[in-house]
Design a protein around this motif. Structure first.
Motif, PDB file in Angstrom:
ATOM      1  N   GLY A 295      -4.807  -4.380   3.880  1.00 15.35           N
ATOM      2  CA  GLY A 295      -4.514  -2.976   4.123  1.00 15.35           C
ATOM      3  C   GLY A 295      -5.160  -2.461   5.394  1.00 15.35           C
ATOM      4  O   GLY A 295      -4.634  -1.552   6.040  1.00 15.35           O
TER       5      GLY A 295
ATOM      6  N   SER B 204       0.066   2.829  -3.347  1.00 11.95           N
ATOM      7  CA  SER B 204      -1.336   2.608  -3.696  1.00 11.95           C
ATOM      8  C   SER B 204      -2.123   3.897  -3.888  1.00 11.95           C
ATOM      9  O   SER B 204      -3.215   3.877  -4.455  1.00 11.95           O
ATOM     10  CB  SER B 204      -2.029   1.773  -2.602  1.00 11.95           C
ATOM     11  OG  SER B 204      -2.157   2.535  -1.410  1.00 11.95           O
TER      12      SER B 204
ATOM     13  N   TYR C 131       0.805  -1.218   0.000  1.00 10.79           N
ATOM     14  CA  TYR C 131       0.000   0.000   0.000  1.00 10.79           C
ATOM     15  C   TYR C 131       0.841   1.272   0.000  1.00 10.79           C
ATOM     16  O   TYR C 131       0.282   2.372   0.014  1.00 10.79           O
ATOM     17  CB  TYR C 131      -0.963  -0.014   1.190  1.00 10.79           C
ATOM     18  CG  TYR C 131      -2.099  -0.974   0.941  1.00 10.79           C
ATOM     19  CD1 TYR C 131      -3.211  -0.581   0.206  1.00 10.79           C
ATOM     20  CD2 TYR C 131      -2.021  -2.295   1.374  1.00 10.79           C
ATOM     21  CE1 TYR C 131      -4.236  -1.468  -0.062  1.00 10.79           C
ATOM     22  CE2 TYR C 131      -3.041  -3.193   1.104  1.00 10.79           C
ATOM     23  CZ  TYR C 131      -4.146  -2.778   0.384  1.00 10.79           C
ATOM     24  OH  TYR C 131      -5.161  -3.663   0.104  1.00 10.79           O
TER      25      TYR C 131
ATOM     26  N   ALA D 227      -2.659  -3.051   8.138  1.00 10.71           N
ATOM     27  CA  ALA D 227      -1.268  -2.769   7.776  1.00 10.71           C
ATOM     28  C   ALA D 227      -0.433  -2.327   8.970  1.00 10.71           C
ATOM     29  O   ALA D 227       0.780  -2.571   9.015  1.00 10.71           O
ATOM     30  CB  ALA D 227      -1.229  -1.692   6.691  1.00 10.71           C
TER      31      ALA D 227
ATOM     32  N   THR E 103      -3.271   4.653   3.677  1.00 12.53           N
ATOM     33  CA  THR E 103      -2.776   3.607   4.575  1.00 12.53           C
ATOM     34  C   THR E 103      -1.373   3.871   5.104  1.00 12.53           C
ATOM     35  O   THR E 103      -1.148   3.816   6.325  1.00 12.53           O
ATOM     36  CB  THR E 103      -2.844   2.239   3.876  1.00 12.53           C
ATOM     37  OG1 THR E 103      -4.191   1.979   3.488  1.00 12.53           O
ATOM     38  CG2 THR E 103      -2.351   1.133   4.796  1.00 12.53           C
TER      39      THR E 103
END
Length: 560
Positions: free
Chosen positions: A336, A160, A157, A339, A164
């Motif tokens: 995620g 991404s 992530y 995470a 996150t």
């Protein structure tokens, strides 16, 4: 995107380096810096191997672009709907675009990668700070950084475009501010976490609860919880007032939509959340084993200096896990939603194991006075004292943890992210096509709406049937009559999986009357199949819309 072979080669070099120089890490700053530099390079390569921007991120991109371009925090110009839950991230992206004029997506990817790299460095700094009474603190801090860099849930992530990595960075920073005693700053960081992701509320509450316990036990000043709350209120109070004034609702539309969709089966939501967490636990079971060992060590050896911060890290990890169960987990690969958990467990384990190896005589009373021994010098846990391990055993454990995390990520998560990237690229292409060929102000209903709407730009008004960006649909997700009657889209797109392998000529019942289906074939497709997208075109405008859309040489209409 970077080749998997490069990632593996870098990590093999890092593993060899860590084990080889482990005895020198605590005493030689140069070796620490060299190992950290290789760790950051390996983390960067690890993130670039994923390089996927999911549809959800594009919703935030459209909001950020509209803010920077003067339309305000809206998905469609003139329609104030809070279809996001990552306000701080969106404002950051908008600010960078307003200052530099850069496109939002590359800015988001770059900032996300930077935040993930920041997590690696803060994990190192935080571990070292917790272990400031231990002579072996630098080595354990480097080990924590290495394992953090290998965490697949964080690396996937980083690029991404989602909030996150910023959220994980804020959680680690929050703990750091508490460790250093900056309670007002801790409140400000907690408020930013709340404004970045919904589970920031859980993180902020757990941190406040920890402060209350620490104040009662005399480890923190009595006013600390009140000071923390006051620091958080500095940002949260005006933000909440603005939200209610601007959007007219206390709960974000995106949250309402998710709750309504899940309300039909509360048990089902908990089951989905439990499955999500169980799958995560099976993947990261070695992390959980090390965390369990850490808990056992700290329970056996009580009143260790700094142990209270390890318990805070573990409590935050547990709270994040519980939150994931309650909301039903997540829809994207790589966990995620969780995470932050492997990173928190990593720092907790590195700190806890090192603390448990400290001499009994350096108990809790030594901690608040600066970690000085009886001679006034910092206490050391060298080999002669038999306290913290000085051999390469810890380095080997760190390498094994990092290797397992990296391997599982590359074999399980990477293929899913690559498949997702292919779909997102196709949705971007469809959105770009519609944005270029349809006239400004055209209403389009799209599933999913994020990537397509972001690529189409603010000229088109995009309706999301899931209700994320529409207050009525958020509360009535199956009201297709509202879409047809009130929103009256000229084009309806259902491209959840990207392009179709062949045309179906099937139109959904709720659109069959006012719309006709027109398949379009993407240029370059195979004669017997290929890439298709089927649009529902409003009948009175169908011929004109078809003419405009086929003006793009990439797409050819093939009527049913």
């Amino acid at each position: 995107m970077i080749a998997t072979g490069v990632v593996v080669a870098l990590w093999v070099c890092l593993a060899v380096l860590l084990v080889a120089v482990w005895p020198r890490l605590s005493g030689h700053r140069g070796w620490r810096l060299a190992t950290l530099a290789v760790t950051v390079a390996a983390s960067l390569a690890h993130q670039l191997a994923y390089g996927t921007v999911p549809d959800e991120a594009h919703v935030g991109f459209r909001y950020a672009r509209n803010i920077a371009d003067g339309y305000g925090p809206v998905f469609n110009p003139g329609e104030p709907v809070e279809g996001y839950t990552d306000f701080a991230w969106i404002v950051l992206l908008a600010l960078v675009r307003a200052i530099t004029g850069a496109e939002v997506e590359p800015v988001a990817v770059t900032l996300g990668i930077g935040c993930a790299l920041g997590c690696v460095l803060v994990a190192y700094t935080l571990t070292g700070r917790i272990l400031r009474w231990s002579g072996r603190a630098p080595a354990f801090a480097v080990a924590a950084a290495v394992v953090t860099a290998a965490t697949g849930a964080l690396a996937a992530y980083g690029p991404s475009g989602l909030a996150t990595p910023l959220f994980v960075l804020l959680v680690l920073t929050l703990v750091y501010t508490l460790v250093t005693g900056h309670v007002v700053l801790a409140g400000l960081v907690a408020s930013l976490a709340v404004m970045t992701r919904l589970d920031g509320v859980v993180v902020a509450v757990v941190a406040c609860g920890w402060l209350v316990v620490a104040a009662v036990r005399g480890r923190m000043p009595r006013p600390s919880p009140a000071v923390y709350v006051a620091g958080a209120a500095v940002l949260l109070v005006p933000w909440a007032a603005w939200r209610i004034t601007y959007y007219g609702d206390s709960v974000p539309t995106a949250v309402v939509a998710r709750l309504v969709r899940a309300s039909d089966s509360l048990v089902g939501r908990f089951e989905a959340g439990w499955t999500y967490v169980t799958d995560f636990a099976l993947t990261y079971q070695v992390f959980l084993l090390v965390a369990a060992v850490t808990i056992g060590l700290l329970s056996y050896r009580r009143r260790l200096p700094g142990a209270t911060y390890v318990w805070l890290l573990l409590a935050l990890a547990l709270a994040e896990t519980g939150y994931a169960i309650v909301i039903g987990g997540g829809t994207l690969p790589a966990w995620g939603q969780l995470a932050a958990v492997p990173v928190l467990l990593t720092v907790a384990a590195a700190s806890g194991v090192a603390l448990a190896g400290m001499p009994t005589t350096s108990g809790a009373d030594a901690a608040p006075t600066g970690g000085r021994g009886a001679s006034g010098e910092p206490s050391r846990g060298g080999a002669g004292s038999g306290t913290v391990p000085t051999g390469r055993g810890v380095a080997v454990v760190a390498v094994v943890l990092a290797g397992l995390s990296l391997t599982l990520g590359m074999t399980r998560t990477l293929p899913a992210m690559q498949e997702l990237r292919t779909v997102e690229d196709e949705l971007d292409e469809i959105g770009d096509w519609l944005g270029e060929r349809l006239t400004g102000g055209t209403v389009v209903s799209a599933v999913p709406a994020g990537a397509l709407a972001d690529a189409a730009g603010p000229r088109l008004y995009v309706v999301d049937p899931s209700g994320t960006t529409d207050a009525h649909l958020a509360r009535n997700p199956d009201d297709h009559a509202y879409i047809v009657r009130d929103r009256m889209p000229a084009v309806v797109v259902d491209a959840a999986g990207g392009y179709l392998p062949h045309r179906t000529c099937r139109i959904r019942t709720e659109y069959a009357g006012p719309y006709e289906i027109v398949p379009f074939r993407r240029a370059g497709a195979e004669p017997t199949g290929g890439r298709w997208v089927e649009l529902y075109l409003h009948r009175p405008q169908a011929d004109l819309l078809t003419e405009r859309l086929t003006a793009d040489p990439r797409f050819t209409a093939k009527p049913c």
